[in-house]
Design an enzyme around this catalytic site. Structure first.
Site, PDB file in Angstrom:
ATOM      1  N   ARG A 177       0.935  -1.219   0.011  1.00  0.00           N
ATOM      2  CA  ARG A 177       0.098  -0.030  -0.001  1.00  0.00           C
ATOM      3  C   ARG A 177       0.823   1.136   0.174  1.00  0.00           C
ATOM      4  O   ARG A 177       0.583   2.254  -0.762  1.00  0.00           O
ATOM      5  CB  ARG A 177      -1.017   0.091   1.221  1.00  0.00           C
ATOM      6  CG  ARG A 177      -1.694   1.375   1.406  1.00  0.00           C
ATOM      7  CD  ARG A 177      -2.876   1.384   2.590  1.00  0.00           C
ATOM      8  NE  ARG A 177      -2.338   0.525   3.857  1.00  0.00           N
ATOM      9  CZ  ARG A 177      -1.652   0.907   4.608  1.00  0.00           C
ATOM     10  NH1 ARG A 177      -1.234   2.307   4.592  1.00  0.00           N
ATOM     11  NH2 ARG A 177      -1.284   0.438   5.796  1.00  0.00           N
ATOM     12  N   TYR A 205     -14.458  18.998 -15.603  1.00  0.00           N
ATOM     13  CA  TYR A 205     -14.673  17.419 -15.666  1.00  0.00           C
ATOM     14  C   TYR A 205     -15.847  17.202 -14.858  1.00  0.00           C
ATOM     15  O   TYR A 205     -15.530  17.271 -13.575  1.00  0.00           O
ATOM     16  CB  TYR A 205     -13.608  16.471 -15.662  1.00  0.00           C
ATOM     17  CG  TYR A 205     -14.141  15.243 -15.544  1.00  0.00           C
ATOM     18  CD1 TYR A 205     -14.792  14.578 -16.648  1.00  0.00           C
ATOM     19  CD2 TYR A 205     -13.289  14.519 -14.588  1.00  0.00           C
ATOM     20  CE1 TYR A 205     -15.070  13.139 -16.496  1.00  0.00           C
ATOM     21  CE2 TYR A 205     -13.944  12.861 -14.342  1.00  0.00           C
ATOM     22  CZ  TYR A 205     -14.676  12.443 -15.323  1.00  0.00           C
ATOM     23  OH  TYR A 205     -15.092  11.010 -15.174  1.00  0.00           O
ATOM     24  N   ASP A 210      -5.310  19.562 -14.847  1.00  0.00           N
ATOM     25  CA  ASP A 210      -5.628  18.521 -15.336  1.00  0.00           C
ATOM     26  C   ASP A 210      -5.376  18.220 -16.720  1.00  0.00           C
ATOM     27  O   ASP A 210      -5.768  18.961 -17.708  1.00  0.00           O
ATOM     28  CB  ASP A 210      -7.196  17.999 -15.360  1.00  0.00           C
ATOM     29  CG  ASP A 210      -7.446  17.009 -15.704  1.00  0.00           C
ATOM     30  OD1 ASP A 210      -6.825  16.377 -16.488  1.00  0.00           O
ATOM     31  OD2 ASP A 210      -8.794  16.656 -15.533  1.00  0.00           O
ATOM     32  N   LYS A 254      -6.747   6.971 -19.646  1.00  0.00           N
ATOM     33  CA  LYS A 254      -6.965   7.506 -20.971  1.00  0.00           C
ATOM     34  C   LYS A 254      -5.496   7.237 -21.815  1.00  0.00           C
ATOM     35  O   LYS A 254      -5.294   6.231 -22.172  1.00  0.00           O
ATOM     36  CB  LYS A 254      -7.254   9.019 -20.868  1.00  0.00           C
ATOM     37  CG  LYS A 254      -8.305   9.147 -19.971  1.00  0.00           C
ATOM     38  CD  LYS A 254      -9.808   8.399 -20.162  1.00  0.00           C
ATOM     39  CE  LYS A 254     -10.792   8.859 -19.301  1.00  0.00           C
ATOM     40  NZ  LYS A 254     -10.787   8.664 -17.790  1.00  0.00           N
TER      41      LYS A 254
END
Length: 371
Positions: A47, A99, A170, A195
């Site tokens: 983690r 977004y 972004d 993406k």
């Protein structure tokens, strides 16, 4: 090194005990301690860190010209981590066409914790009017989703520097190949690695890269490692594999998108085309200044209403009617339907992620659908 070389060779200094040319997948969730109580391999628990994730973060850091990167299990988680790292009561200035997934986070998850205003960030002359005593950050998104607005990153950075604000960008639509916000003055750059960085519609992820390791970045790292919304070793392996071809995939996306945008701009049933590479685009000159090319995303307004737009997306054969973007296959969607009843997106808008098929086939497919 140029980005094409960096993408392939940034990990060359990592020596595998078994001599692998491609980095192996390390699935161990825990790592051996030395006799002195330390961790000779540099990892404690997956983690907190993992060899594959550390490698992914190193490569993205190199591509974005930053000092460090944190990888996450999704793009939304990457964005949410920035919001979580802000102190309660902080004020953020965000784009009016932010977004929708991140905007929804602010309006629902952080509505009682942070304050925010949505402004047209392409209007630099008006941004300072939104700055308040508790403003700490401007969040930009360029090119934006789905209106393809282009924000002057350097101009925003100058405003942030003047008022001692952080600038987060972004840059998902551009990818590290076409745009590097840190070189233009941004403090943090975000990607939904799902993406273009992933590029094959088969892995979910997100990333934040910082220009400087500072107190705020330590807060981001704490959210990542203590919160634990991290990508799996296999996801990191897939992203590292995909990054090696990123620069060349982006070239194909850009070439196809420009040709498709020019075709659609001349089509009698198309009211408008939003693509930064067209000279008709309102921020064409800014895009030309801060991007190496114009990307693989475009949106169009068809003549008519939502019914006319849905008719087009329901008639295509090669384009897949699906959300997301940046994969090798071309995708198309009626964006307002995805965003729901509160959307500000025009009802006749169609968003297109231009893939790597032959451009003649893509044009022929849309030609039939627009009849």
């Amino acid at each position: 090194m140029k980005p094409e070389t960096t993408a392939i060779h940034a990990l060359n200094l990592v020596k595998s005990a078994t001599g692998d040319v491609t980095m192996p997948i390390s699935l161990s969730t825990t790592f051996l301690r030395g006799e002195d109580g330390g961790y000779p391999g540099g990892h404690i628990y997956s983690r907190a860190s993992n060899p594959n994730r550390s490698s992914l973060e190193k490569v993205i850091t190199e591509l974005e010209f930053g000092e460090d990167t944190c990888a996450f299990s999704s793009g939304n988680t990457a964005g949410m981590t920035v919001f979580q790292a802000l102190k309660a009561g902080s004020h953020i200035i965000c784009p009016d066409d932010m977004y929708w997934g991140l905007k929804k986070q602010l309006l629902t998850i952080f509505n009682d914790v942070l304050t925010f205003d949505f402004a047209d960030l392409t209007d630099l002359d008006n941004i300072e009017s939104f700055i308040k005593p508790n403003t700490v950050m401007i969040w930009a998104e360029t090119p934006s989703n789905p209106l393809l607005k282009v924000t002057d990153i350097q101009g925003l950075a100058n405003i942030c520097k003047k008022h001692n604000l952080m600038l987060t960008v972004d840059s998902t639509f551009a990818s590290p190949i076409l745009q590097n916000p840190i070189k233009l003055g941004a403090d943090i750059v975000m990607h939904s690695t799902t993406k273009y960085i992933g590029g094959h519609s088969d892995v979910l992820g997100g990333a934040l890269t910082t220009a400087k390791k500072n107190e705020f970045w330590e807060r981001v790292i704490n959210v990542q490692q203590t919160g634990g919304a991290v990508p799996s070793p296999f996801d990191c392996f897939l992203l590292l594999r995909s990054i090696k071809t990123l620069a060349y995939r982006i070239k194909g996306h850009c070439e196809n998108a420009m040709k498709l945008a020019e075709y659609l701009e001349a089509h009698p049933k198309v009211e408008a085309v939003y693509y930064p590479g067209l000279k008709s685009h309102a921020q064409y000159e800014i895009a030309k200044k801060q991007m190496k090319d114009f990307g693989g995303m475009l949106s169009i307004l068809v003549k008519g209403d939502a019914i006319a737009a849905r008719k087009v997306v329901n008639s295509v054969k090669i384009f897949a009617q699906a959300t997301s973007l940046g994969g090798v296959e071309s995708l198309i969607e009626h964006r307002a339907s995805v965003e729901g009843p509160d959307t500000k997106t025009p009802q006749n808008l169609i968003r297109i992620s231009v893939g790597l098929e032959h451009i003649d086939d893509l044009i022929a497919d849309l030609e039939k659908a627009l009849r």
